[in-house]
Design a protein around this motif. Sequence first.
Motif, PDB file in Angstrom:
ATOM      1  N   PRO A 121       0.814  -1.218   0.000  1.00 29.65           N
ATOM      2  CA  PRO A 121       0.000   0.000   0.000  1.00 29.65           C
ATOM      3  C   PRO A 121       0.846   1.267   0.000  1.00 29.65           C
ATOM      4  N   GLU A 122       1.949   1.235   0.735  1.00 31.79           N
ATOM      5  CA  GLU A 122       2.821   2.406   0.774  1.00 31.79           C
ATOM      6  C   GLU A 122       3.428   2.684  -0.596  1.00 31.79           C
ATOM      7  N   ALA A 123       3.821   1.621  -1.307  1.00 33.23           N
ATOM      8  CA  ALA A 123       4.343   1.805  -2.670  1.00 33.23           C
ATOM      9  C   ALA A 123       3.258   2.333  -3.596  1.00 33.23           C
ATOM     10  N   MET A 124       2.018   1.837  -3.451  1.00 36.92           N
ATOM     11  CA  MET A 124       0.904   2.330  -4.262  1.00 36.92           C
ATOM     12  C   MET A 124       0.686   3.818  -4.027  1.00 36.92           C
ATOM     13  N   GLU A 125       0.786   4.240  -2.777  1.00 32.92           N
ATOM     14  CA  GLU A 125       0.571   5.650  -2.454  1.00 32.92           C
ATOM     15  C   GLU A 125       1.632   6.532  -3.104  1.00 32.92           C
ATOM     16  N   GLN A 126       2.882   6.073  -3.094  1.00 31.78           N
ATOM     17  CA  GLN A 126       3.944   6.861  -3.723  1.00 31.78           C
ATOM     18  C   GLN A 126       3.740   6.958  -5.237  1.00 31.78           C
ATOM     19  N   VAL A 127       3.234   5.886  -5.837  1.00 32.56           N
ATOM     20  CA  VAL A 127       2.959   5.908  -7.271  1.00 32.56           C
ATOM     21  C   VAL A 127       1.861   6.919  -7.592  1.00 32.56           C
ATOM     22  N   LEU A 128       0.802   6.912  -6.785  1.00 36.66           N
ATOM     23  CA  LEU A 128      -0.373   7.722  -7.086  1.00 36.66           C
ATOM     24  C   LEU A 128      -0.235   9.173  -6.656  1.00 36.66           C
ATOM     25  N   ARG A 129       0.600   9.422  -5.643  1.00 37.50           N
ATOM     26  CA  ARG A 129       0.630  10.771  -5.072  1.00 37.50           C
ATOM     27  C   ARG A 129       1.965  11.482  -5.213  1.00 37.50           C
ATOM     28  N   ASN A 130       3.029  10.749  -5.343  1.00 43.97           N
ATOM     29  CA  ASN A 130       4.352  11.371  -5.222  1.00 43.97           C
ATOM     30  C   ASN A 130       5.250  11.059  -6.405  1.00 43.97           C
ATOM     31  N   CYS A 433     -11.368 -18.090  -8.247  1.00 44.13           N
ATOM     32  CA  CYS A 433     -10.872 -16.722  -8.039  1.00 44.13           C
ATOM     33  C   CYS A 433     -11.840 -15.692  -8.611  1.00 44.13           C
ATOM     34  N   ALA A 434     -12.469 -16.022  -9.739  1.00 41.11           N
ATOM     35  CA  ALA A 434     -13.469 -15.115 -10.295  1.00 41.11           C
ATOM     36  C   ALA A 434     -14.654 -14.971  -9.338  1.00 41.11           C
ATOM     37  N   ALA A 435     -15.074 -16.069  -8.752  1.00 38.61           N
ATOM     38  CA  ALA A 435     -16.186 -16.019  -7.799  1.00 38.61           C
ATOM     39  C   ALA A 435     -15.810 -15.218  -6.561  1.00 38.61           C
ATOM     40  N   ALA A 436     -14.599 -15.428  -6.058  1.00 38.30           N
ATOM     41  CA  ALA A 436     -14.139 -14.679  -4.881  1.00 38.30           C
ATOM     42  C   ALA A 436     -14.049 -13.190  -5.189  1.00 38.30           C
ATOM     43  N   PHE A 437     -13.558 -12.870  -6.373  1.00 44.40           N
ATOM     44  CA  PHE A 437     -13.451 -11.473  -6.798  1.00 44.40           C
ATOM     45  C   PHE A 437     -14.836 -10.831  -6.849  1.00 44.40           C
ATOM     46  N   LEU A 438     -15.803 -11.538  -7.430  1.00 45.84           N
ATOM     47  CA  LEU A 438     -17.161 -11.010  -7.567  1.00 45.84           C
ATOM     48  C   LEU A 438     -17.784 -10.753  -6.203  1.00 45.84           C
ATOM     49  N   VAL A 439     -17.713 -11.745  -5.332  1.00 46.47           N
ATOM     50  CA  VAL A 439     -18.328 -11.611  -4.011  1.00 46.47           C
ATOM     51  C   VAL A 439     -17.659 -10.496  -3.221  1.00 46.47           C
ATOM     52  N   SER A 440     -16.347 -10.458  -3.243  1.00 49.10           N
ATOM     53  CA  SER A 440     -15.619  -9.420  -2.520  1.00 49.10           C
ATOM     54  C   SER A 440     -15.962  -8.028  -3.046  1.00 49.10           C
ATOM     55  N   GLY A 441     -16.032  -7.894  -4.373  1.00 49.54           N
ATOM     56  CA  GLY A 441     -16.353  -6.600  -4.957  1.00 49.54           C
ATOM     57  C   GLY A 441     -17.747  -6.129  -4.613  1.00 49.54           C
ATOM     58  N   LEU A 442     -18.692  -7.058  -4.465  1.00 51.64           N
ATOM     59  CA  LEU A 442     -20.057  -6.690  -4.107  1.00 51.64           C
ATOM     60  C   LEU A 442     -20.190  -6.327  -2.641  1.00 51.64           C
ATOM     61  N   MET A 443     -19.356  -6.920  -1.791  1.00 49.57           N
ATOM     62  CA  MET A 443     -19.490  -6.731  -0.348  1.00 49.57           C
ATOM     63  C   MET A 443     -18.582  -5.641   0.212  1.00 49.57           C
ATOM     64  N   MET A 444     -17.503  -5.319  -0.477  1.00 49.06           N
ATOM     65  CA  MET A 444     -16.497  -4.434   0.108  1.00 49.06           C
ATOM     66  C   MET A 444     -15.978  -3.472  -0.950  1.00 49.06           C
ATOM     67  N   ARG A 445     -15.981  -2.175  -0.634  1.00 48.15           N
ATOM     68  CA  ARG A 445     -15.555  -1.178  -1.612  1.00 48.15           C
ATOM     69  C   ARG A 445     -14.051  -1.209  -1.830  1.00 48.15           C
ATOM     70  N   ASN A 446     -13.284  -1.254  -0.751  1.00 48.95           N
ATOM     71  CA  ASN A 446     -11.830  -1.228  -0.831  1.00 48.95           C
ATOM     72  C   ASN A 446     -11.261  -2.602  -0.519  1.00 48.95           C
ATOM     73  N   THR A 447      -9.954  -2.749  -0.640  1.00 45.71           N
ATOM     74  CA  THR A 447      -9.302  -4.034  -0.448  1.00 45.71           C
ATOM     75  C   THR A 447      -8.288  -3.936   0.678  1.00 45.71           C
ATOM     76  N   ILE A 448      -7.698  -5.054   1.000  1.00 46.86           N
ATOM     77  CA  ILE A 448      -6.688  -5.056   2.049  1.00 46.86           C
ATOM     78  C   ILE A 448      -5.463  -4.250   1.627  1.00 46.86           C
ATOM     79  N   MET A 449      -5.286  -4.054   0.313  1.00 49.42           N
ATOM     80  CA  MET A 449      -4.164  -3.267  -0.195  1.00 49.42           C
ATOM     81  C   MET A 449      -4.476  -1.773  -0.258  1.00 49.42           C
ATOM     82  N   THR A 450      -5.756  -1.426  -0.359  1.00 51.16           N
ATOM     83  CA  THR A 450      -6.098  -0.030  -0.617  1.00 51.16           C
ATOM     84  C   THR A 450      -6.803   0.672   0.535  1.00 51.16           C
ATOM     85  N   GLU A 451      -7.364  -0.062   1.480  1.00 48.10           N
ATOM     86  CA  GLU A 451      -8.155   0.551   2.546  1.00 48.10           C
ATOM     87  C   GLU A 451      -7.362   1.612   3.301  1.00 48.10           C
TER      88      GLU A 451
END
Length: 616
Positions: A121-130, A433-451
């Motif tokens: 997440p910290e690397a993602m933040e540097q990519v997006l913001r810095n 994995c497609a099923a897990a992705f679908l269910v997770s996307g419907l139930m949760m806006r953000n992810t463990i990487m982005t929250e």
Amino acid sequence: MSEFPPGPHTRAAVPLAPSLDPTLAAAHMPRQFRPLDGRVAWIAGTSIVLAALVALVAQWLTGLIGLVTNLVYYGRISTQFTSPAHNTLGVWAIGIPVLGGLVVGLMARFGSRAIRGHGIPEAMEQVLRNDSRIPPIITWLKPVSSAVAIGTGGPFGAEGPIIATGGALGSLLGQWLHVTADERKTLLAAGAAAGMAAVFAAPVAAVLLAVELLLFERRARSLIPVALAAMVGAGMHVYFDGAGAVFPMPDVHSASLVALATYVVLGALVGVASVGVTRLSYGIEDAFERLPIHWMWWPAMGGLVVGVVGYFMPRTLGVGYDNISLVLGGGIGLGAMLALCLMKLLSWSVALGSGTSGGTLAPLFTIGGALGGAIGIALATYVPWLGVDPKLAALVCMAAMFAGASRAFLTAVVFAFETTQQSHGLLPLLGACAAAFLVSGLMMRNTIMTEKIVRRGVRVPSEYSADYLDQVHVGDACSREVVSLKASQLLGEVRQWLATGGEKASHQGFPILNDQGALLGVLTRRDLFNPACVDQVTLDTLLKRPPLVVGADHSLREAADHMVEANVGRLIVVDPRVPMKMLGIITRGDLLAAHAKRLRSARHASRHFRFRESRP
């Protein structure tokens, strides 16, 4: 295209100054985008060198983790990568993770707070913001702190810190070389991919991880350097550790249709579990935030939980790669798998929430694999007609847990295949994995990487689609009805026309053409009403610079970029096959109109879908 009619006082055109040469060479034309050029080759070569360095750092980090583990748990000096689970310290082992957490807290307090967490997440933040600028101190402080945390029993994988360190090295190299922000992002992603490939020998999954979590794009100029870096990282892994599967397991057979459907259902259930795991980890982090104690002490408090859990179940200590192999190989029973799943979840979520330094990939794989293995054993025992293989159930649930928690869907599928080399698992992996992705996307806006970074106000792209403006030619969107003026006209005539010419005279800019119809430049109303210019001059004498033009075969994206760079709101559209033949004009309004067409199409499709849903 309309033209101001020549008046009785219109004079013949005077010879043009060199700056008014009616050719494309004299105009400011944007360069058409090329997906590949020599610069990409240079960045790719740099990425290869970077990947070799990152792979060596990966070897050094695993050796450092082994050194810390051997020293504190076994009282010996050795860099051999070993598990803390076999220590004989008894109750004294509880204090070792506490000591490790205390050291990490001190390093974060007096070194850099950025070492806390699992790094991605910290690397993602540097990519997006810095602009992908990671502070140089992270390059050495992150791996050292992670080695201390994991070596003293922290329930994390080594891959997270290595990915973060590889990204930091790529960013640092980009800052030294003074490359563009896009190229620095590519080097950051290349370093991260090389780190993951060096640990798991999963180069394709490493490239996909970079695309899904770091690059936020899929372009040839970034994919090629990242792919070459991942190849080098995996090659170095093979050189040091051999070419076998990282997580060896007995061969699995192709699944029947009934079994395949069952694996998809399992993937959906694990998707629900992944949402629970994510919310649990951030709920614990929120609980730590409310403590009236300085955050420097939190990793030690989390280490106490790690030590207590590790005392009762030593397998939860350390990276646990051997646990993954054991689960996939069916080496433990139903009760042991459930215990490993729950205890690893407790230990890891508390440690991660406390803000210590470690990774998420291996713990998620362990938790998901143990859960899937336990369910697989139960189904094989009590519902044998489903044809579920407990080993394959463990594999698909391992990947589905990561896919649901991180939404790195393709990474999860390919990673599970590359690390086990089980080709018959690809189809169940894809469905689960497609099923897990679908269910997770419907139930949760953000992810463990982005929250975490979303809470800090960072907007993280969740979908990568082709730029609509890049798909439309300027010639298809420009306005063809353009009011132009002749270079030989007198300024006084034009001023009179502007005052009485009605709607056609209301434009803010007018192309200036010579007697042959070739474009010479553009004059604005401000230029035409400049009090320093007398009525007796011709328009060509007022032109100060070549025109800003765009070819009809350029894309709207290239036109928009050209407008931004030149700080103008309109461009003359020309036919590149006929030098400076004006075809029309493209304005900011035309760009918005193109977007409006896309939005209308999307709204129409949405209304049609809702209408079908509402029908009985």
